[in-house]
Design a protein around this motif. Structure first.
Motif, PDB file in Angstrom:
ATOM      1  N   PRO B  98     -51.873  33.340 -13.404  1.00 19.39           N
ATOM      2  CA  PRO B  98     -50.720  32.427 -13.390  1.00 19.39           C
ATOM      3  C   PRO B  98     -49.446  33.039 -13.980  1.00 19.39           C
ATOM      4  O   PRO B  98     -48.348  32.810 -13.466  1.00 19.39           O
ATOM      5  N   GLY B 127     -52.303  27.763 -10.730  1.00 20.49           N
ATOM      6  CA  GLY B 127     -52.963  28.294 -11.922  1.00 20.49           C
ATOM      7  C   GLY B 127     -54.326  28.911 -11.674  1.00 20.49           C
ATOM      8  O   GLY B 127     -54.723  29.159 -10.532  1.00 20.49           O
ATOM      9  N   SER B 151     -50.331  24.671 -12.898  1.00 15.16           N
ATOM     10  CA  SER B 151     -50.518  25.451 -14.131  1.00 15.16           C
ATOM     11  C   SER B 151     -49.756  24.869 -15.321  1.00 15.16           C
ATOM     12  O   SER B 151     -50.093  25.129 -16.474  1.00 15.16           O
TER      13      SER B 151
END
Lengths: 212, 285
Positions: B98, B127, B151
């Protein structure tokens, strides 16, 4: 403050880069320090990241928000606890159960998928009409794929002694394998030089600010 | 002892020569050109031929140690997809993925042409998920179930561009930038071989030979970007003088130097062997 932290970070990175490079002269305490800090940091980072990105949102948060609606999550929770029994020698046999589930599941999925990806489709990719290409290089490329695959696989046929005429395809297979090893070595050299370029680029640009 | 000392000294001289071969072209670029390989072009064509408004997924399956090779590929693919009006979903099978995705989007947005690209509308960063191939298998049923949040913790439903996305089949292409396992191989196994979604990708040069057999008639891989050289090829294709292109001079000079050193080493070994044979022959006579 962020600027100061950034500067400290860059200086630390430069220091550890030189510590690692110092191994080229000989093994020394600076190299060992950098190596051990790297291993420790990587393990710590990985653990904390998995706890906060996977275990908290997928397990602990769900159980704490709606326990009765997420009863099924108690199964992975229990399996996770069983893994922790490895800490004590007397109870570590319990951890074999979750490990066997993980290995069994992964192996089952991988075997199924690998069979298709690495065997069936790869064999299918070799069953081609060598003369389907429009240019001489395409046709010779197709022929090389077919001959290389057949001879390469034949080299690993051990049930009968390879002698006389039967030795010829095996020998051709060896040459194909050697070319493949050469290509792999070339790519490996390229990768290592790329890593060196990356570090020197960092020292030149981020640390020393020598920018063209 | 003397042989060891001499060998160590020789090695250090080689290290110094390689250091200079890399450093000098970085400071004083030469500007050597490079040709685009057919497999890099295949990868480019996949994104280039995808219509505007479609979704591409880039999986950031690498960490900081391989950014030199893989980050330029990521930035080039993001810019290329944006230039074609496509939307990008970033995922990661590696924990640092990420952050790599975030850095790549930030780098691409530094280009004034893409400065207006909006998070949640033109791109999202879903993510990292643990699990490798099992995660991908689940994404084949529902991406939303695997990634209920992005994320940064935003809910799937609050990200407008994800409204048309349910499973892997809704993607026009997948690109895995991968430096190991899990990575590109798992994407080929699931996205292409199960769901028939076109997959391309980039790997470090070390891994590239292992993936070349997947660029085949079955189109298991739509082209492959292997190492810094392929990253520079992609930059050439999108007409950008990016970080990979500027580093190729150093790479080329280092390769020439290594070739010379291998030749020199072989000549020296050959001469030593002959001298030893002559000496043994003389003593026998």
């Amino acid at each position: 403050m962020p600027d100061l932290m950034n500067t400290i970070g860059i200086w630390l990175a430069a220091f550890f880069t030189f510590c690692i490079f110092s191994f080229l002269y000989r093994d020394n305490p600076f190299y060992k320090l950098a190596e051990q800090i790297f291993v420790g940091l990587s393990a710590g980072y990985g653990l904390i990241y998995v706890v906060y990105s996977t275990m908290v949102p997928n397990l602990f948060a769900k159980l704490s928000q709606d326990f009765s609606g997420n009863l099924i999550l108690l199964i992975p929770f229990a399996l996770g606890l069983m893994m922790l029994t490895r800490i004590y020698p007397k109870t570590q046999w319990i951890s074999r159960y979750p490990i066997s589930i993980v290995i069994g599941t992964s192996a089952a999925i991988s075997v199924m998928r690998s069979l298709k990806t690495d065997l069936l489709l790869q064999v299918g990719a070799t069953i081609i009409n060598p003369f389907q290409g429009s240019t001489a290089s395409e046709i010779s490329g197709n022929l090389l794929v077919i001959i290389g695959t057949l001879c390469g696989v034949y080299f690993f046929y051990f049930s009968k002694k390879q002698e006389g005429l039967a030795k010829i395809p095996s020998k051709i297979g060896v040459y194909f394998l050697m070319v493949s090893f050469g290509a792999t070595f070339g790519y490996t050299v390229m990768a290592r030089i790329s890593l060196l370029i990356g570090r020197l680029e960092f020292l030149r640009k981020d640390w020393l600010h020598i920018i063209n | 002892m003397s042989v060891n000392t001499s060998s160590h000294t020789e090695r250090r001289i080689v290290f110094l020569i390689i250091f200079l071969a890399v450093m000098v072209p970085l400071i004083f670029p030469i500007g050597w050109g490079s040709e685009v390989s057919p497999i890099a072009r295949m990868s480019y064509d996949l994104i280039d031929e995808t219509p505007a408004g479609k979704y591409g997924l880039i999986s950031f399956d690498y960490e900081a140690s391989t950014i030199t090779e893989l980050q330029p590929m990521a930035v080039a693919q993001i810019e290329h997809a944006w230039s074609k009006g496509q939307k990008i979903i970033a995922t990661a099978l590696w924990p640092q993925g990420p952050q790599m995705a975030e850095a790549s989007f930030a780098e691409a947005k530094r280009n004034p042409a893409y400065a207006d690209k909006e998070y949640g509308v033109d791109y999202v960063n879903l993510g990292y998920k643990v699990g490798g191939i099992v995660t991908l298998q689940a994404m084949g049923s529902s991406i939303r179930d695997v990634y209920p949040k992005d994320s940064s913790g935003k809910n799937w439903d609050d990200l407008p561009m994800l409204k048309g996305i349910r499973t892997l089949k809704d993607l026009a292409w997948v690109s895995s930038l991968s430096s190991g396992v899990p990575g590109l191989k798992e994407w080929v196994m699931i996205a292409h071989d199960v769901h028939n979604v076109p997959v391309t990708g980039g790997t470090t040069a070390v891994s590239a030979p292992g993936f070349l057999p997947y660029v085949n008639d079955q189109k298991q891989l739509h082209g492959l970007l292997g190492g810094l050289k392929a990253a520079s090829e992609y930059e050439m294709l999108i007409d950008k003088k990016g970080p990979a292109t500027t580093k190729m001079d150093a790479q080329s000079v280092a390769h020439i130097v290594i070739l010379l050193l291998i030749t020199l080493g072989n000549i020296t070994a050959f001469r030593r062997k002959r001298a030893k044979a002559n000496l043994t022959g003389g003593q026998n006579a």
